[in-house]
Design an enzyme around this catalytic site. Structure first.
Site, PDB file in Angstrom:
ATOM      1  N   CYS A 144       0.744  -1.199   0.031  1.00  0.00           N
ATOM      2  CA  CYS A 144       0.149   0.076  -0.093  1.00  0.00           C
ATOM      3  C   CYS A 144       0.991   1.185   0.009  1.00  0.00           C
ATOM      4  CB  CYS A 144      -0.828   0.051   1.188  1.00  0.00           C
ATOM      5  SG  CYS A 144      -0.306  -0.564   2.801  1.00  0.00           S
ATOM      6  N   HIS A 224      -2.567   5.690   6.267  1.00  0.00           N
ATOM      7  CA  HIS A 224      -1.172   6.130   6.352  1.00  0.00           C
ATOM      8  C   HIS A 224      -1.074   7.762   6.140  1.00  0.00           C
ATOM      9  CE1 HIS A 224       0.118   2.047   6.535  1.00  0.00           C
ATOM     10  NE2 HIS A 224      -0.331   1.858   5.117  1.00  0.00           N
TER      11      HIS A 224
HETATM   12  P1  NAP Z   1      -5.337 -10.581   5.665  1.00  0.00           P
HETATM   13  O1  NAP Z   1      -6.623  -9.702   5.965  1.00  0.00           O
HETATM   14  O2  NAP Z   1      -4.768 -11.357   6.928  1.00  0.00           O
HETATM   15  O3  NAP Z   1      -5.994 -11.887   4.689  1.00  0.00           O
HETATM   16  C1  NAP Z   1      -5.197 -12.999   4.113  1.00  0.00           C
HETATM   17  C2  NAP Z   1      -6.475 -14.000   4.509  1.00  0.00           C
HETATM   18  O4  NAP Z   1      -5.620 -15.377   3.805  1.00  0.00           O
HETATM   19  C3  NAP Z   1      -6.873 -14.288   5.714  1.00  0.00           C
HETATM   20  O5  NAP Z   1      -7.483 -13.660   6.196  1.00  0.00           O
HETATM   21  C4  NAP Z   1      -6.972 -15.999   5.650  1.00  0.00           C
HETATM   22  O6  NAP Z   1      -8.229 -16.165   5.697  1.00  0.00           O
HETATM   23  C5  NAP Z   1      -6.335 -16.241   4.221  1.00  0.00           C
HETATM   24  N1  NAP Z   1      -5.337 -17.483   4.350  1.00  0.00           N
HETATM   25  C6  NAP Z   1      -4.566 -17.701   5.228  1.00  0.00           C
HETATM   26  N2  NAP Z   1      -3.644 -18.928   5.296  1.00  0.00           N
HETATM   27  C7  NAP Z   1      -4.276 -19.301   3.836  1.00  0.00           C
HETATM   28  C8  NAP Z   1      -3.730 -20.059   2.937  1.00  0.00           C
HETATM   29  N3  NAP Z   1      -2.794 -21.015   3.483  1.00  0.00           N
HETATM   30  N4  NAP Z   1      -4.309 -20.179   1.886  1.00  0.00           N
HETATM   31  C9  NAP Z   1      -5.074 -19.463   1.355  1.00  0.00           C
HETATM   32  N5  NAP Z   1      -5.827 -18.474   2.315  1.00  0.00           N
HETATM   33  C10 NAP Z   1      -5.386 -18.325   3.448  1.00  0.00           C
HETATM   34  O7  NAP Z   1      -4.235 -10.253   4.863  1.00  0.00           O
HETATM   35  P2  NAP Z   1      -4.211  -8.839   4.069  1.00  0.00           P
HETATM   36  O8  NAP Z   1      -4.047  -7.845   4.895  1.00  0.00           O
HETATM   37  O9  NAP Z   1      -5.236  -9.092   3.002  1.00  0.00           O
HETATM   38  O10 NAP Z   1      -2.663  -9.217   3.133  1.00  0.00           O
HETATM   39  C11 NAP Z   1      -2.426 -10.063   2.242  1.00  0.00           C
HETATM   40  C12 NAP Z   1      -1.355  -9.526   1.439  1.00  0.00           C
HETATM   41  O11 NAP Z   1      -1.659  -8.277   1.101  1.00  0.00           O
HETATM   42  C13 NAP Z   1       0.065  -9.600   2.283  1.00  0.00           C
HETATM   43  O12 NAP Z   1       1.064  -9.910   1.230  1.00  0.00           O
HETATM   44  C14 NAP Z   1      -0.093  -8.142   2.738  1.00  0.00           C
HETATM   45  O13 NAP Z   1       1.339  -7.674   3.057  1.00  0.00           O
HETATM   46  C15 NAP Z   1      -0.288  -7.329   1.308  1.00  0.00           C
HETATM   47  N6  NAP Z   1      -0.964  -5.963   1.549  1.00  0.00           N
HETATM   48  C16 NAP Z   1      -1.786  -5.790   2.740  1.00  0.00           C
HETATM   49  C17 NAP Z   1      -2.315  -4.370   2.853  1.00  0.00           C
HETATM   50  C18 NAP Z   1      -3.135  -4.196   4.118  1.00  0.00           C
HETATM   51  O14 NAP Z   1      -3.138  -2.946   4.617  1.00  0.00           O
HETATM   52  N7  NAP Z   1      -4.046  -5.022   4.908  1.00  0.00           N
HETATM   53  C19 NAP Z   1      -2.101  -3.472   1.744  1.00  0.00           C
HETATM   54  C20 NAP Z   1      -1.493  -3.979   0.783  1.00  0.00           C
HETATM   55  C21 NAP Z   1      -0.833  -5.018   0.543  1.00  0.00           C
HETATM   56  P3  NAP Z   1      -9.187 -17.500   6.351  1.00  0.00           P
HETATM   57  O15 NAP Z   1      -8.327 -18.256   7.019  1.00  0.00           O
HETATM   58  O16 NAP Z   1     -10.301 -16.837   7.033  1.00  0.00           O
HETATM   59  O17 NAP Z   1      -9.485 -18.098   5.045  1.00  0.00           O
END
Ligand code: NAP
Length: 363
Positions: A144, A224
């Site tokens: 982000c 941010h």
């Molecule tokens: P998140 O909210 O934790 O969502 C990821 C989801 O993946 C979890 O809710 C979980 O859902 C699922 N998961 C866990 N293990 C898994 C597996 N083995 N296979 C398939 N699904 C699985 O994470 P996020 O914030 O979306 O971040 C995801 C990516 O985007 C990361 O690389 C992060 O750095 C990046 N990112 C995040 C943001 C931010 O601000 N949040 C911004 C930009 C980029 P269930 O267990 O409920 O299925």
């Protein structure tokens, strides 16, 4: 679905659920389904939206979903087999482990900013390096903060040429639903050793940019804020800088008469506009903050909604990798129209921006 690019979403959290909804809005893409590890409220919402749900570790999770009254379309491997491309939005580090599966199945995949640049060798931002991702098998959409910095840096660099950039990032502590992270009552230099990784991350997209960054974590979940200082070649007028930024999609110059003075106001704007989930996918640059000193040093503040600014970038990345588009401006304009990213009077009507938008949409 026949002539549309079929997209599978592995990881349905903050980013995954937004990318899934964005894919579902594209007329040249179809959502194969989303993968879940467990039947929580997100799974019920996905079912309500008509998305096919696939289970991660189906043998173990299948009966749990069944007991919860949720129909499973198969395993996540079956979902990926049906897709033309996978978006992996799993938590940091899991994407890297999943790559072997995508390789085994011969499927192109997009990874998110939590993964390392080395995983794909290409880090993506639509404005800055769309062409590099065309036809590629594995690409990483940067985080982000880095996405927002790339948009801004690219706009300024292409207008004036950047000598040096210094950015202090005031980072939100956690996403709104993340109750386990802090700080609750502190300002945390993060990392305490300088510089932070954000500068090198921008260079993973634009290697020629001389940029140094520092980051502080603060107790907020909304967005941010970046305090930006960029020295450029020559000494542009303040208005030149404002015009250069206005020309670019996904950079919103927030005019003083909106009366928006904080990230709370920026996010309230997203909500009152009726944006999906109240998101604010553009960089929100406070127009009043833009200043240029006699040495050509540009300063400004911008707010960045961490949950949503990478979503349009993911959509453009799908188009580039699958060959759906070869022209970044066409892809960006199509994405932005589909997601309601755009403008509000009077900013929409300012001549430079109006020309910029026309130029983009006409192509
Ligand atoms: P998140 O909210 O934790 O969502 C990821 C989801 O993946 C979890 O809710 C979980 O859902 C699922 N998961 C866990 N293990 C898994 C597996 N083995 N296979 C398939 N699904 C699985 O994470 P996020 O914030 O979306 O971040 C995801 C990516 O985007 C990361 O690389 C992060 O750095 C990046 N990112 C995040 C943001 C931010 O601000 N949040 C911004 C930009 C980029 P269930 O267990 O409920 O299925």
């Amino acid at each position: 679905m026949a002539d549309k690019i079929k997209v599978a979403l592995n990881g349905y959290g903050t980013i995954g659920k937004r990318v899934a909804d964005a894919v579902a809005r594209q007329d040249d893409m179809a959502l194969v389904g989303i993968a879940k590890t467990r039947p929580d409220y997100e799974a019920y919402v996905a079912a309500e939206k008509g998305y096919d749900i696939y289970a991660v570790d189906a043998a173990k999770a299948g009966p749990v979903f069944k007991e919860a009254g949720l129909q499973i379309a198969g395993s996540n491997e079956e979902m990926i087999r049906k897709a033309d491309i996978v978006v992996d939005a799993t938590p940091k580090g899991i994407g890297a482990k999943n790559k072997a599966l995508y390789e085994k199945l011969g499927k192109p995949a997009i990874f998110e900013g939590g993964e390392k640049h080395e995983l794909t060798g290409i880090s993506f931002n639509a404005a800055a390096n769309f062409d590099e991702a065309i036809g590629k098998q594995y690409v990483r959409v940067v985080s982000c903060n880095t996405s927002a910095l790339c948009r801004l840096v690219y706009a300024i660099d292409s207008a004036f040429g950047i000598r040096h950039a210094h950015v202090t990032l005031v980072r939100r502590a956690a996403d709104p639903d993340d109750i386990k992270k802090g700080p609750v009552n502190a300002i945390v230099p993060d990392p305490i050793t300088l510089p932070s990784h954000h500068g090198p991350d921008v260079q993973s997209v634009m290697p020629h940019i001389d940029i140094v960054t520092a980051a502080l974590k603060v107790p907020t979940t909304l967005a941010h804020v970046h305090s930006v200082s960029i020295s450029v070649k020559g000494t542009p007028l303040r208005q030149d800088v404002v015009d250069a930024l206005r020309k670019w999609p996904r950079i919103w110059l927030i005019p003083p008469l909106y009366g928006i003075k904080s990230t709370a106001g920026v996010m309230e704007l997203g909500r009152v506009l009726g944006r999906p989930k109240g998101d604010m996918m553009e960089n929100a640059v406070w127009e009043e903050s833009v200043s240029v000193d006699k040495n050509g040093n540009i300063s400004l503040f911008q707010a960045v909604h961490q949950e949503s600014d990478v979503i349009p970038e993911n959509i453009d990345c799908i188009r580039a990798m699958t060959g759906l588009a070869k022209d970044k401006l066409k892809s960006m304009a199509k994405t932005d129209r589909s997601l309601g990213i755009g403008t509000l009077k009077p900013w929409r009507d300012f001549p430079p921006h109006a020309e910029g938008v026309e130029a983009v949409t006409a192509r």
